[in-house]
Write an enzyme that holds these catalytic residues in place. Sequence first.
Site, PDB file in Angstrom:
ATOM      1  N   ASP A   1      63.164  58.692 -17.742  1.00 51.68           N
ATOM      2  CA  ASP A   1      63.255  58.999 -16.307  1.00 51.68           C
ATOM      3  C   ASP A   1      63.398  60.491 -16.004  1.00 51.68           C
ATOM      4  O   ASP A   1      63.231  60.913 -14.868  1.00 51.68           O
ATOM      5  CB  ASP A   1      64.467  58.291 -15.690  1.00 51.68           C
ATOM      6  CG  ASP A   1      64.283  56.783 -15.666  1.00 51.68           C
ATOM      7  OD1 ASP A   1      63.139  56.338 -15.840  1.00 51.68           O
ATOM      8  OD2 ASP A   1      65.278  56.063 -15.483  1.00 51.68           O
TER       9      ASP A   1
ATOM     10  N   GLY B   1      62.002  54.442 -12.540  1.00 49.17           N
ATOM     11  CA  GLY B   1      62.815  55.482 -11.911  1.00 49.17           C
ATOM     12  C   GLY B   1      63.667  54.911 -10.789  1.00 49.17           C
ATOM     13  O   GLY B   1      63.282  54.949  -9.629  1.00 49.17           O
TER      14      GLY B   1
ATOM     15  N   GLN C   1      55.344  52.244 -19.850  1.00 49.73           N
ATOM     16  CA  GLN C   1      55.794  53.628 -19.717  1.00 49.73           C
ATOM     17  C   GLN C   1      56.750  54.048 -20.825  1.00 49.73           C
ATOM     18  O   GLN C   1      56.909  55.214 -21.126  1.00 49.73           O
ATOM     19  CB  GLN C   1      56.477  53.837 -18.351  1.00 49.73           C
ATOM     20  CG  GLN C   1      55.538  53.657 -17.195  1.00 49.73           C
ATOM     21  CD  GLN C   1      56.265  53.410 -15.887  1.00 49.73           C
ATOM     22  OE1 GLN C   1      56.621  54.325 -15.185  1.00 49.73           O
ATOM     23  NE2 GLN C   1      56.500  52.154 -15.562  1.00 49.73           N
TER      24      GLN C   1
ATOM     25  N   ARG D   1      45.614  62.684 -51.727  1.00 49.00           N
ATOM     26  CA  ARG D   1      44.586  63.489 -51.074  1.00 49.00           C
ATOM     27  C   ARG D   1      45.250  64.542 -50.180  1.00 49.00           C
ATOM     28  O   ARG D   1      46.204  64.236 -49.467  1.00 49.00           O
ATOM     29  CB  ARG D   1      43.698  62.586 -50.234  1.00 49.00           C
ATOM     30  CG  ARG D   1      42.463  63.260 -49.735  1.00 49.00           C
ATOM     31  CD  ARG D   1      41.558  62.292 -49.045  1.00 49.00           C
ATOM     32  NE  ARG D   1      40.786  61.479 -49.954  1.00 49.00           N
ATOM     33  CZ  ARG D   1      40.052  60.439 -49.572  1.00 49.00           C
ATOM     34  NH1 ARG D   1      40.006  60.105 -48.313  1.00 49.00           N
ATOM     35  NH2 ARG D   1      39.366  59.737 -50.443  1.00 49.00           N
TER      36      ARG D   1
END
Length: 740
Positions: A141, A184, A275, A541
């Site tokens: 938030d 929020g 979110q 690698r």
Amino acid sequence: MNIAVMTSGGDSPGMNPAVRAIVRRALVKECKVFGIFNGYEGLVNGNIKPLGWHDVGGIISKGGTFLGTARSESFRTLVGRREAVRNLVSHNIEALIVVGGDGSLMGAHVLAQEWKEHLQALNLGSNIPQLKVIGLPGSIDNDLYGTDMSIGADTALNHIVRALDDLTSTAASHQRTFVVETMGRHCGYLALMAGLAGGASWVLIPEEELDLRWHKKMLDAIKKARQVGRPHQMVVVAEGARHADGLAIKSKEICDLIAGKLNLDVRLTVLGHIQRGGSPTAFDRVLSTRLGVAAVDMLLDNPEECKCHMVGLRENRVVTTPLEEVVQKSRAVGEEIEKGNYSKALELRGDSFRRALELVKMLTRITPAKECTGEKTILIMTGGADSPGMNTAVSVVGRCLLNHGIKVLASRNTFLGLLEDDIFPLDWHELVGWINKPGSEIGTARTIIEDEDFHTIARNLRKYNVAGIIAIGGWGTYEKIWRMVQSRSTYPEFKIPMILIPASIDNNLPATQFSIGTDTALNVIVDSIDKIRNTAGANRRTFIVEVMGRKCGFLALMGALASGAEKAYLPEHGISIRELTDDVEVMKTSFECGKKMMIFLRSEAASRHYTTDFIRRLFEEEGRGGFGVRTAILGHVQRGGIPTAFDRILACRFGAQAALSMIELVKNSSDEAIALGLKGRGVVETPFEDAAKEMDIENARPKKQWFMDLYEVADSLALPYPECGVDSKPSSDQVVDEEA
Ligand code: ADP
């Protein structure tokens, strides 16, 4: 020192890189580290285990938190917290690092306050007189005091902005209106910033006092937008938005209202837990890594000073704030909203939040506030190489100027337009759609300007009655503008204000810590490295990943920091043959110890002769079959792509500031040349003369680069096996998870 780390409360992307940084930094500093699983619940139940270097390998790119998180009712009780103390003491833990939101930080504060009381009651005879507690802000938030950004907010914001982009395209196809609900409850940050970056038509946030007839205004705006030919709208509403009387505004209610009153096709999208999820963005990885490292360093360097503090990032610097103050001031905004004191709540959010709200309101206008008089004309150009976010900047600069009745022209392809008389007006409605477009609609070009070209440029400036120039670009554009300033005695047409907005993926510009485009490029690099790590069958690698940046190592260094790469070869340091042969030895030992893959980033101009291909061949030859080497030259994909939320917001902030300053300068008949930048207290203006002094001209990068301080951090968190602080090396036949 024995240090424990936990994640608590709502999870947020970036918690994993924070734990990785804390664990590895602590191990490097010879501490013992414990992980507490499932937040305070695990602390109360004794779910505590030692963590080693490899336990946090490969987690930097993972969303959520591998330690788990929970909401714990038992920790809210004295009895529960006493158990927590018993468990901490039994592991001889002296310091606790908690990553979480205001509830979690409050819990940590309470525990530290009660420590002595619990020790006495338990009569355990601990030699830890006081538990040291450090908090890290973990909340999507972005509602925590003491930090400009909390861990997870940038990732959440990018999810929303991408969703808005995607919804915009389907909304456009069906001529629909979308209502998008974001998270929020007491903080409108996500809705506001996503609305700004995503080109919302209307934004509703908890901090704004709405007048009684807000719905009428919104409906009028949608109706008017349709009349002027905008067939789709996007209303962004934070879940905590409320009517003037304090009652919650339900997103479904907005849909019904628009559909009912305007007879439109309206759809609701509640973004919900999307979110919170997903791989953290580069910004969140860098933020959490910096804060995690800072937390450990503070515990060790200033043990007395960090008894009960949160580490946060303000103005790009690590700062500490007492936990009590963090919690109290973070909650104060919500309390003001509950009391209906919206103006106080908005004031507490700070200036940049308030300015963003004002800007959103201006950008959601259907037509400019003032009619264009055409008396004053401002010219905009985007220059040099293109950089994601340039269109956003043009869109905002243009609309801010048009809103003040100022005519806005664009020079196509930077200076080429000025040379070829390809200059055209920008229109409000056209600019609306540019907010999220990649590239530059007005074009960019790398043009060589000879001194005699100034004559043509001056003639065209005179022809179009240009009263000021706003140039959005990189060092090439800066230099050309500066040459124009220096030729003012010959060309009086150049005696006009000129404002430079930094836009370059290389982040090599003076007077700013960040340029537009840098964040997008960094995310491309980090995503690419994540993909390389996922290549199946890549055993023993080494990958050499070449990134852009010219003579500036920002992308390579931050790319390494955010992706957990083993090393970055930077132009600032150069490359020596001794270093390369040392690196081969490190690789040999690491692969023998069981490592599967190593990633080295090479900045494109790190060395003239030791090219990416040269290094590959050298590694392969010297590795003598012990491991394979591959290269990945990321090239122009770094320049492209939809601008990230960070780049769009930066472009909005620079754009608005440039327009307002230009209006003032023109009004005062000033001929200042200014470089805008983000540093210190937000957007700052530096006279170009001073900005130029910051540059190492030969290398086209600032003499002092703030991010170079992070080299040691990046280096220390990706140490190869022999120095990695583990007690026992894995045997060569043991397969060890990929290190990040
Ligand atoms: P967030 O940290 O995301 O704000 P919460 O508010 O749910 O999440 O807090 C997480 C946990 O912190 C709670 O479940 C509880 O265990 C602990 N906590 C919160 N407030 C307090 C308090 N005042 N005293 C003790 N523990 C608390």
